[in-house]
Design a protein around this motif. Sequence first.
Motif, mmCIF file in Angstrom:
data_model
loop_
_atom_site.group_PDB
_atom_site.id
_atom_site.type_symbol
_atom_site.label_atom_id
_atom_site.label_comp_id
_atom_site.label_asym_id
_atom_site.label_seq_id
_atom_site.Cartn_x
_atom_site.Cartn_y
_atom_site.Cartn_z
ATOM 1 N N LYS A 184 0.813 -1.212 0.000
ATOM 2 C CA LYS A 184 0.000 0.000 0.000
ATOM 3 C C LYS A 184 0.853 1.271 0.000
ATOM 4 O O LYS A 184 0.614 2.187 -0.775
ATOM 5 C CB LYS A 184 -0.940 0.005 1.197
ATOM 6 N N LEU A 185 1.829 1.336 0.877
ATOM 7 C CA LEU A 185 2.583 2.583 1.056
ATOM 8 C C LEU A 185 3.487 2.927 -0.117
ATOM 9 O O LEU A 185 3.740 4.105 -0.379
ATOM 10 C CB LEU A 185 3.402 2.520 2.346
ATOM 11 N N GLN A 186 3.974 1.942 -0.841
ATOM 12 C CA GLN A 186 4.901 2.228 -1.927
ATOM 13 C C GLN A 186 4.260 2.978 -3.081
ATOM 14 O O GLN A 186 4.963 3.588 -3.883
ATOM 15 C CB GLN A 186 5.572 0.936 -2.401
ATOM 16 N N SER A 187 2.949 3.011 -3.155
ATOM 17 C CA SER A 187 2.284 3.722 -4.250
ATOM 18 C C SER A 187 2.099 5.212 -3.964
ATOM 19 O O SER A 187 1.653 5.944 -4.834
ATOM 20 C CB SER A 187 0.936 3.061 -4.553
ATOM 21 N N PHE A 188 2.461 5.664 -2.767
ATOM 22 C CA PHE A 188 2.290 7.063 -2.392
ATOM 23 C C PHE A 188 3.617 7.810 -2.404
ATOM 24 O O PHE A 188 4.670 7.234 -2.107
ATOM 25 C CB PHE A 188 1.665 7.169 -0.990
ATOM 26 N N ALA A 189 3.554 9.098 -2.713
ATOM 27 C CA ALA A 189 4.742 9.954 -2.660
ATOM 28 C C ALA A 189 5.272 9.991 -1.230
ATOM 29 O O ALA A 189 4.516 9.832 -0.267
ATOM 30 C CB ALA A 189 4.388 11.363 -3.122
ATOM 31 N N ALA A 190 6.563 10.202 -1.101
ATOM 32 C CA ALA A 190 7.231 10.162 0.214
ATOM 33 C C ALA A 190 6.585 11.075 1.248
ATOM 34 O O ALA A 190 6.525 10.729 2.417
ATOM 35 C CB ALA A 190 8.708 10.504 0.066
ATOM 36 N N GLY A 191 6.107 12.235 0.863
ATOM 37 C CA GLY A 191 5.532 13.168 1.826
ATOM 38 C C GLY A 191 4.020 13.224 1.819
ATOM 39 O O GLY A 191 3.425 14.202 2.284
ATOM 40 N N TYR A 192 3.377 12.185 1.330
ATOM 41 C CA TYR A 192 1.919 12.168 1.259
ATOM 42 C C TYR A 192 1.312 12.465 2.628
ATOM 43 O O TYR A 192 1.740 11.904 3.644
ATOM 44 C CB TYR A 192 1.429 10.806 0.746
ATOM 45 N N SER A 193 0.336 13.362 2.673
ATOM 46 C CA SER A 193 -0.352 13.777 3.905
ATOM 47 C C SER A 193 0.599 14.318 4.967
ATOM 48 O O SER A 193 0.287 14.305 6.152
ATOM 49 C CB SER A 193 -1.187 12.635 4.501
ATOM 50 N N GLY A 194 1.766 14.784 4.538
ATOM 51 C CA GLY A 194 2.709 15.364 5.491
ATOM 52 C C GLY A 194 3.523 14.343 6.257
ATOM 53 O O GLY A 194 4.157 14.675 7.256
ATOM 54 N N VAL A 195 3.506 13.079 5.817
ATOM 55 C CA VAL A 195 4.262 12.026 6.497
ATOM 56 C C VAL A 195 5.368 11.534 5.566
ATOM 57 O O VAL A 195 5.090 10.974 4.504
ATOM 58 C CB VAL A 195 3.353 10.828 6.890
ATOM 59 N N ASP A 196 6.613 11.771 5.966
ATOM 60 C CA ASP A 196 7.737 11.218 5.217
ATOM 61 C C ASP A 196 8.014 9.845 5.804
ATOM 62 O O ASP A 196 8.522 9.714 6.901
ATOM 63 C CB ASP A 196 8.964 12.117 5.316
ATOM 64 N N ARG A 197 7.650 8.826 5.058
ATOM 65 C CA ARG A 197 7.796 7.459 5.529
ATOM 66 C C ARG A 197 8.882 6.724 4.760
ATOM 67 O O ARG A 197 8.969 5.503 4.780
ATOM 68 C CB ARG A 197 6.467 6.722 5.523
ATOM 69 N N THR A 198 9.780 7.485 4.081
ATOM 70 C CA THR A 198 10.834 6.887 3.269
ATOM 71 C C THR A 198 11.697 5.927 4.074
ATOM 72 O O THR A 198 11.918 4.777 3.674
ATOM 73 C CB THR A 198 11.717 7.991 2.643
ATOM 74 N N GLU A 199 12.234 6.386 5.208
ATOM 75 C CA GLU A 199 13.089 5.550 6.053
ATOM 76 C C GLU A 199 12.325 4.325 6.544
ATOM 77 O O GLU A 199 12.850 3.210 6.546
ATOM 78 C CB GLU A 199 13.607 6.345 7.252
ATOM 79 N N ALA A 200 11.092 4.530 6.958
ATOM 80 C CA ALA A 200 10.304 3.428 7.523
ATOM 81 C C ALA A 200 10.023 2.352 6.484
ATOM 82 O O ALA A 200 10.118 1.163 6.775
ATOM 83 C CB ALA A 200 9.009 3.964 8.120
ATOM 84 N N VAL A 201 9.695 2.752 5.261
ATOM 85 C CA VAL A 201 9.404 1.773 4.212
ATOM 86 C C VAL A 201 10.672 1.008 3.833
ATOM 87 O O VAL A 201 10.647 -0.221 3.671
ATOM 88 C CB VAL A 201 8.753 2.455 2.986
ATOM 89 N N SER A 202 11.773 1.714 3.730
ATOM 90 C CA SER A 202 13.045 1.062 3.410
ATOM 91 C C SER A 202 13.433 0.059 4.497
ATOM 92 O O SER A 202 13.795 -1.094 4.211
ATOM 93 C CB SER A 202 14.132 2.123 3.240
ATOM 94 N N ALA A 203 13.339 0.489 5.756
ATOM 95 C CA ALA A 203 13.670 -0.391 6.879
ATOM 96 C C ALA A 203 12.698 -1.568 6.949
ATOM 97 O O ALA A 203 13.102 -2.707 7.184
ATOM 98 C CB ALA A 203 13.656 0.382 8.189
ATOM 99 N N ALA A 204 11.416 -1.306 6.747
ATOM 100 C CA ALA A 204 10.409 -2.369 6.833
ATOM 101 C C ALA A 204 10.663 -3.449 5.789
ATOM 102 O O ALA A 204 10.471 -4.637 6.064
ATOM 103 C CB ALA A 204 9.010 -1.789 6.677
ATOM 104 N N SER A 205 11.112 -3.067 4.622
ATOM 105 C CA SER A 205 11.417 -4.045 3.590
ATOM 106 C C SER A 205 12.563 -4.960 4.026
ATOM 107 O O SER A 205 12.478 -6.188 3.883
ATOM 108 C CB SER A 205 11.777 -3.315 2.295
ATOM 109 N N ARG A 206 13.602 -4.379 4.595
ATOM 110 C CA ARG A 206 14.724 -5.179 5.107
ATOM 111 C C ARG A 206 14.289 -6.019 6.309
ATOM 112 O O ARG A 206 14.626 -7.196 6.412
ATOM 113 C CB ARG A 206 15.883 -4.269 5.522
#
Length: 120
Positions: free
Chosen positions: A75-97
């Motif tokens: 779900k999260l990978q289809s949204f821009a990094a700052g969607y709704s004011g939440v930068d989840r870039t680090e979290a998505v990268s870490a969650a994948s690992r």
Amino acid sequence: MSAPTISDDLAEGVALFNAHRFWHAHEAWERRWLVASGDEKRFLQGLIQLAAAYHHVTRGNVSGGVRLFDASLEKLQSFAAGYSGVDRTEAVSAASRHRDRFARGETIGAEEFPRLIGVR
């Protein structure tokens, strides 16, 4: 055009997630998810599933954690990094690992848990 800023209810969940209070972050975001629709609902569901995945990590529930990591990342990978004011870039990268490591039976220590960044 300026970057979107995070709403108070999303910020509450971000703060709880970053404090490793994953169940409480899930609950905070779920209040908004219940009244959301469309992309916002899908984005919130991704955050909720991410928090639930880490909750399972803390409890050692591999099958539940892996399943929720997969659902969240999808779900999260289809949204821009700052969607709704939440930068989840680090979290998505870490969650994948972390998903892959957890599936192999490795422990994920609290010091490795990712952070979400809310843009005010």
